[in-house]
Scaffold this motif. Sequence first.
Motif, PDB file in Angstrom:
ATOM      1  N   ASN A   1      -6.598 -55.287  21.778  1.00 31.07           N
ATOM      2  CA  ASN A   1      -6.393 -56.087  22.986  1.00 31.07           C
ATOM      3  C   ASN A   1      -6.079 -57.540  22.663  1.00 31.07           C
ATOM      4  O   ASN A   1      -5.313 -58.189  23.395  1.00 31.07           O
ATOM      5  N   ALA A   2      -6.636 -58.077  21.583  1.00 33.98           N
ATOM      6  CA  ALA A   2      -6.309 -59.450  21.183  1.00 33.98           C
ATOM      7  C   ALA A   2      -4.821 -59.553  20.852  1.00 33.98           C
ATOM      8  O   ALA A   2      -4.139 -60.505  21.273  1.00 33.98           O
ATOM      9  N   ALA A   3      -4.295 -58.574  20.114  1.00 34.34           N
ATOM     10  CA  ALA A   3      -2.866 -58.569  19.786  1.00 34.34           C
ATOM     11  C   ALA A   3      -2.035 -58.377  21.053  1.00 34.34           C
ATOM     12  O   ALA A   3      -1.019 -59.058  21.262  1.00 34.34           O
ATOM     13  N   LYS A   4      -2.443 -57.448  21.899  1.00 34.62           N
ATOM     14  CA  LYS A   4      -1.715 -57.206  23.149  1.00 34.62           C
ATOM     15  C   LYS A   4      -1.684 -58.467  24.005  1.00 34.62           C
ATOM     16  O   LYS A   4      -0.612 -58.867  24.493  1.00 34.62           O
ATOM     17  N   ASN A   5      -2.838 -59.088  24.205  1.00 37.31           N
ATOM     18  CA  ASN A   5      -2.899 -60.273  25.062  1.00 37.31           C
ATOM     19  C   ASN A   5      -2.023 -61.398  24.529  1.00 37.31           C
ATOM     20  O   ASN A   5      -1.410 -62.137  25.311  1.00 37.31           O
ATOM     21  N   TYR A   6      -1.949 -61.542  23.216  1.00 40.69           N
ATOM     22  CA  TYR A   6      -1.087 -62.588  22.661  1.00 40.69           C
ATOM     23  C   TYR A   6       0.386 -62.250  22.898  1.00 40.69           C
ATOM     24  O   TYR A   6       1.167 -63.130  23.277  1.00 40.69           O
ATOM     25  N   LEU A   7       0.766 -60.990  22.717  1.00 39.29           N
ATOM     26  CA  LEU A   7       2.155 -60.593  22.997  1.00 39.29           C
ATOM     27  C   LEU A   7       2.490 -60.820  24.470  1.00 39.29           C
ATOM     28  O   LEU A   7       3.575 -61.295  24.803  1.00 39.29           O
TER      29      LEU A   7
ATOM     30  N   SER B   1       1.146 -63.049  26.418  1.00 44.19           N
ATOM     31  CA  SER B   1       1.258 -64.503  26.619  1.00 44.19           C
ATOM     32  C   SER B   1       2.615 -65.027  26.169  1.00 44.19           C
ATOM     33  O   SER B   1       3.054 -66.091  26.616  1.00 44.19           O
ATOM     34  N   LEU B   2       3.289 -64.254  25.305  1.00 47.76           N
ATOM     35  CA  LEU B   2       4.616 -64.647  24.819  1.00 47.76           C
ATOM     36  C   LEU B   2       5.737 -64.051  25.656  1.00 47.76           C
ATOM     37  O   LEU B   2       6.913 -64.193  25.324  1.00 47.76           O
ATOM     38  N   GLY B   3       5.364 -63.356  26.739  1.00 39.91           N
ATOM     39  CA  GLY B   3       6.387 -62.855  27.661  1.00 39.91           C
ATOM     40  C   GLY B   3       6.658 -61.366  27.612  1.00 39.91           C
ATOM     41  O   GLY B   3       7.510 -60.873  28.350  1.00 39.91           O
ATOM     42  N   VAL B   4       5.962 -60.629  26.767  1.00 39.31           N
ATOM     43  CA  VAL B   4       6.151 -59.173  26.728  1.00 39.31           C
ATOM     44  C   VAL B   4       5.383 -58.563  27.896  1.00 39.31           C
ATOM     45  O   VAL B   4       4.219 -58.906  28.128  1.00 39.31           O
ATOM     46  N   SER B   5       6.030 -57.690  28.641  1.00 40.61           N
ATOM     47  CA  SER B   5       5.390 -57.070  29.796  1.00 40.61           C
ATOM     48  C   SER B   5       4.191 -56.222  29.366  1.00 40.61           C
ATOM     49  O   SER B   5       4.314 -55.397  28.454  1.00 40.61           O
ATOM     50  N   PRO B   6       3.045 -56.397  30.016  1.00 38.68           N
ATOM     51  CA  PRO B   6       1.880 -55.573  29.654  1.00 38.68           C
ATOM     52  C   PRO B   6       2.108 -54.089  29.901  1.00 38.68           C
ATOM     53  O   PRO B   6       1.459 -53.250  29.275  1.00 38.68           O
ATOM     54  N   ALA B   7       3.043 -53.758  30.780  1.00 34.20           N
ATOM     55  CA  ALA B   7       3.345 -52.347  31.049  1.00 34.20           C
ATOM     56  C   ALA B   7       3.986 -51.664  29.842  1.00 34.20           C
ATOM     57  O   ALA B   7       3.975 -50.441  29.750  1.00 34.20           O
ATOM     58  N   ARG B   8       4.510 -52.440  28.918  1.00 38.50           N
ATOM     59  CA  ARG B   8       5.163 -51.889  27.724  1.00 38.50           C
ATOM     60  C   ARG B   8       4.195 -51.674  26.573  1.00 38.50           C
ATOM     61  O   ARG B   8       4.570 -51.135  25.532  1.00 38.50           O
ATOM     62  N   ILE B   9       2.943 -52.114  26.731  1.00 33.29           N
ATOM     63  CA  ILE B   9       1.991 -52.098  25.626  1.00 33.29           C
ATOM     64  C   ILE B   9       0.753 -51.299  26.011  1.00 33.29           C
ATOM     65  O   ILE B   9       0.102 -51.603  27.011  1.00 33.29           O
ATOM     66  N   SER B  10       0.434 -50.304  25.219  1.00 36.48           N
ATOM     67  CA  SER B  10      -0.839 -49.614  25.384  1.00 36.48           C
ATOM     68  C   SER B  10      -1.679 -49.887  24.144  1.00 36.48           C
ATOM     69  O   SER B  10      -1.156 -50.291  23.107  1.00 36.48           O
ATOM     70  N   VAL B  11      -2.971 -49.699  24.279  1.00 38.82           N
ATOM     71  CA  VAL B  11      -3.870 -49.921  23.141  1.00 38.82           C
ATOM     72  C   VAL B  11      -4.709 -48.679  22.898  1.00 38.82           C
ATOM     73  O   VAL B  11      -4.994 -47.907  23.817  1.00 38.82           O
ATOM     74  N   VAL B  12      -5.070 -48.504  21.642  1.00 40.00           N
ATOM     75  CA  VAL B  12      -5.975 -47.419  21.246  1.00 40.00           C
ATOM     76  C   VAL B  12      -6.816 -47.932  20.082  1.00 40.00           C
ATOM     77  O   VAL B  12      -6.336 -48.732  19.276  1.00 40.00           O
ATOM     78  N   SER B  13      -8.052 -47.502  20.035  1.00 40.70           N
ATOM     79  CA  SER B  13      -8.919 -47.875  18.922  1.00 40.70           C
ATOM     80  C   SER B  13      -9.234 -46.638  18.104  1.00 40.70           C
ATOM     81  O   SER B  13      -9.618 -45.604  18.653  1.00 40.70           O
ATOM     82  N   TYR B  14      -9.055 -46.762  16.803  1.00 39.04           N
ATOM     83  CA  TYR B  14      -9.448 -45.697  15.884  1.00 39.04           C
ATOM     84  C   TYR B  14     -10.714 -46.066  15.118  1.00 39.04           C
ATOM     85  O   TYR B  14     -11.178 -45.279  14.290  1.00 39.04           O
ATOM     86  N   GLY B  15     -11.243 -47.250  15.382  1.00 42.34           N
ATOM     87  CA  GLY B  15     -12.452 -47.656  14.676  1.00 42.34           C
ATOM     88  C   GLY B  15     -12.253 -47.570  13.178  1.00 42.34           C
ATOM     89  O   GLY B  15     -11.293 -48.088  12.629  1.00 42.34           O
ATOM     90  N   LYS B  16     -13.173 -46.866  12.524  1.00 38.69           N
ATOM     91  CA  LYS B  16     -13.084 -46.713  11.068  1.00 38.69           C
ATOM     92  C   LYS B  16     -12.509 -45.360  10.670  1.00 38.69           C
ATOM     93  O   LYS B  16     -12.515 -44.998   9.496  1.00 38.69           O
TER      94      LYS B  16
END
Length: 174
Positions: free
Chosen positions: A126-132, A134-149
């Motif tokens: 989410n930190a990477a997504k939020n920065y993208l 903030s740079l103008g990339v639509s949030p609808a184009r970005i999904s996030v997933v966590s794989y942990g370890k």
Amino acid sequence: MNRTRAIGLLVASALALSACGQKRSAAVLPPAPGEDVQSVANNGDYDANGNYIGPGSQADLRRSAGSDRVFFDLDSFGLDDADRSTLQRQASWLAQYPNINVTIEGHCDERGTREYNLALGERRANAAKNYLVSLGVSPARISVVSYGKERPEALGSDEQSWAQNRRAVTMVIR
């Protein structure tokens, strides 16, 4: 005599059924041994393993942005200057391909519980997504997933391996 007749009918039936099998056409056969696989089915946009490497591909993102990943300190999801620079190049690349969507994968090193690392991996993604965004990339184009370890990049229980595993990776969705 009946037994011979039954065996004859069985053999005739087997031959008739085997004649019904379809032959594979030459178009779907693999290349001959020693033949260059890349020259058989490659228009220049695929590598020897059949992975798309042309414009808008994962390989193109890595080439253009310098990297498809950013790295984090231990127990952190904060972006440093190098991370922001990488994400700025990724945002520029994404601006060139407005129809491409991405998934940002959050990863952690092996230390910590499964639950803790899944939560931390999500915060990193989410930190990477939020920065993208903030740079103008639509949030609808970005999904996030966590794989942990669960999906380490480097195997090993040392600082060098752990540093490679604390990452967020931008994956192109085709």
